[in-house]
Write a protein that holds these residues in place. Structure first.
Motif, PDB file in Angstrom:
ATOM      1  N   LYS A  41      -5.199  -2.003  -8.791  1.00  8.17           N
ATOM      2  CA  LYS A  41      -5.860  -2.873  -7.836  1.00  8.17           C
ATOM      3  C   LYS A  41      -4.955  -4.016  -7.375  1.00  8.17           C
ATOM      4  N   ASN A  62      -3.336  -3.252  -2.723  1.00 10.26           N
ATOM      5  CA  ASN A  62      -3.916  -1.920  -2.685  1.00 10.26           C
ATOM      6  C   ASN A  62      -5.226  -1.979  -1.911  1.00 10.26           C
ATOM      7  N   SER A  63      -5.193  -1.572  -0.650  1.00 11.19           N
ATOM      8  CA  SER A  63      -6.373  -1.698   0.220  1.00 11.19           C
ATOM      9  C   SER A  63      -7.555  -0.891  -0.281  1.00 11.19           C
ATOM     10  N   THR A  64      -7.302   0.219  -0.955  1.00 15.89           N
ATOM     11  CA  THR A  64      -8.412   1.054  -1.420  1.00 15.89           C
ATOM     12  C   THR A  64      -9.234   0.361  -2.490  1.00 15.89           C
ATOM     13  N   SER A  65      -8.673  -0.670  -3.120  1.00 13.75           N
ATOM     14  CA  SER A  65      -9.408  -1.377  -4.165  1.00 13.75           C
ATOM     15  C   SER A  65      -9.809  -2.780  -3.758  1.00 13.75           C
ATOM     16  N   ASP A  66      -9.496  -3.172  -2.509  1.00 15.74           N
ATOM     17  CA  ASP A  66      -9.783  -4.546  -2.098  1.00 15.74           C
ATOM     18  C   ASP A  66     -11.265  -4.885  -2.164  1.00 15.74           C
ATOM     19  N   LYS A  67     -12.120  -3.896  -1.968  1.00 14.59           N
ATOM     20  CA  LYS A  67     -13.556  -4.164  -1.983  1.00 14.59           C
ATOM     21  C   LYS A  67     -14.025  -4.623  -3.362  1.00 14.59           C
ATOM     22  N   SER A  90      -0.893   4.062  -7.779  1.00 17.42           N
ATOM     23  CA  SER A  90      -1.761   4.327  -6.628  1.00 17.42           C
ATOM     24  C   SER A  90      -3.165   3.785  -6.849  1.00 17.42           C
ATOM     25  N   LYS A  91      -3.606   3.682  -8.111  1.00 16.06           N
ATOM     26  CA  LYS A  91      -4.943   3.182  -8.405  1.00 16.06           C
ATOM     27  C   LYS A  91      -4.933   1.777  -9.000  1.00 16.06           C
ATOM     28  N   ASP A  99       3.566   3.863  -4.134  1.00 15.95           N
ATOM     29  CA  ASP A  99       2.656   4.259  -5.210  1.00 15.95           C
ATOM     30  C   ASP A  99       3.346   4.456  -6.557  1.00 15.95           C
ATOM     31  N   ASP A 108       0.807  -1.233   0.000  1.00 13.92           N
ATOM     32  CA  ASP A 108       0.000   0.000   0.000  1.00 13.92           C
ATOM     33  C   ASP A 108       0.834   1.274   0.000  1.00 13.92           C
TER      34      ASP A 108
END
Length: 333
Positions: free
Chosen positions: A240, A269-274, A237-238, A179, A176
């Motif tokens: 996945k 990348n935790s922001t995309s884990d969902k 950064s984006k 980037d 994470d």
């Protein structure tokens, strides 16, 4: 299956404690003096036994490098690598690096590196890797070298490239907190292209499907030369969580690929884990392992039966401290 895993864990616990952790990466290049292999070895300072020397703590690693071609030794080196000086005996959360440049002709080689903690011979690590070198007068690419930092070479260092000092990024795992994917490669003999023009095309593709990602794509127009160096980067950064290839291509003016190299890497990348379809661990044996400390211990116990890539990925799961990811990894193993 559960009984087998638990038996392995119990027996592995006897030999896993404080194993020396080192990580190997290699890349081949060409030059006017001939082709060569570069070796990058990263050592985890926390897995060394340190001794106090003049109010500081230091470790020493006994390293032996052997390169064979058709069972004939082409290169051998045995030396002592000293760690940096630390103020504390424990919790020195850094990696330090060892780098070598070794001239080698075209051919297939077997590389073997054995590293011992000089203060404790049981703390050791062994690396083996197949190396292929195949350069000619045709248009060619070097291997791709991952880079963590770079600076201008002001002292004419022997391991610099095109006047730049490159700090290797030895792992193929980007967590994470990183980037930027920074990478270096060289292109040879493009002065032989028609009209002395060519394209460099770099992109990221999915490992499983080889499908290029639209937002991670870079094309540069170049003038043909005997040698060109390229230090490029992607903002990830984006990007996945997943498995990917970094791809570098040389294309002619008709957009046809002349030569290509790929390098595998992993992204967390935790922001995309969902958005990631993870394997469900509901109603499996790992669902009952809810203590992070115990789960980390079980993953550590897999070390003796893991491949180098599996072990690197496992250690990264432990460092990221996400219990769901650790459960998924342990279950899928």
């Amino acid at each position: 299956m559960k009984k087998l895993i638990l038996c392995i864990l119990l027996s592995a616990s006897l030999i896993q404690a404080q194993n020396l952790q080192s990580y190997l990466s290699t890349a081949t290049f060409n030059s006017q003096e001939g082709s060569f292999l570069e070796i990058y070895l990263a050592i985890d300072a926390n897995t060394l036994k340190l001794n106090e020397v003049e109010n500081f703590y230091r470790g020493e690693i006994d390293i032996e490098i052997n390169i064979e071609k058709e069972e004939t030794v082409e290169y051998s080196n045995h030396y002592i690598l000293k760690s940096p000086a630390f103020e504390n005996k424990n919790r020195n959360n850094i990696f330090f690096f060892d780098q070598h440049r070794i001239p080698l002709k075209n051919g297939n080689y077997k590389l073997k590196i054995t590293a011992f903690d000089k203060q404790h011979l049981k703390y050791k690590k062994e690396h083996t890797k197949e190396i292929t070198i195949d350069y000619s007068d045709n248009i060619a690419l070097s291997d791709i070298q991952l880079v963590s930092a770079f600076s201008e070479d002001l002292e004419n260092n022997k391991t610099s490239k095109s006047g730049i000092l490159l700090t290797p990024f030895v792992s193929n795992y980007y967590p994470d907190n990183i980037d930027t994917l920074l990478y270096y490669f060289e292109v040879y003999n493009t002065d032989k292209t028609e009209e002395k023009k060519y394209l460099i095309h770099t992109y990221i593709e999915k490992y499983e499907t080889s499908r290029p990602l639209f937002n991670f794509n870079n094309i540069k127009r170049k003038t043909g030369q005997q040698f060109t160096s390229n230090l490029l980067s992607f903002n990830i950064s984006k990007l996945k969580t997943g498995n990917y290839n970094l791809v570098c291509e040389v294309k002619n003016k008709e957009n046809e690929t002349i030569t290509k190299k790929k390098l595998f890497f992993q992204r967390k990348n935790s922001t995309s884990d969902k958005d990631i379809n993870k394997v469900s661990t509901i109603e499996t044996f790992v669902q009952s392992i809810t203590t992070k400390k115990l789960l980390k211990q079980y993953i550590d116990y897999l070390y003796p039966i893991s491949s180098p890539d599996e072990n690197t990925f496992a250690q990264n799961q432990i460092k990221n401290d996400n219990i769901e990811f650790m459960q998924n990894f342990f279950y899928q193993f």
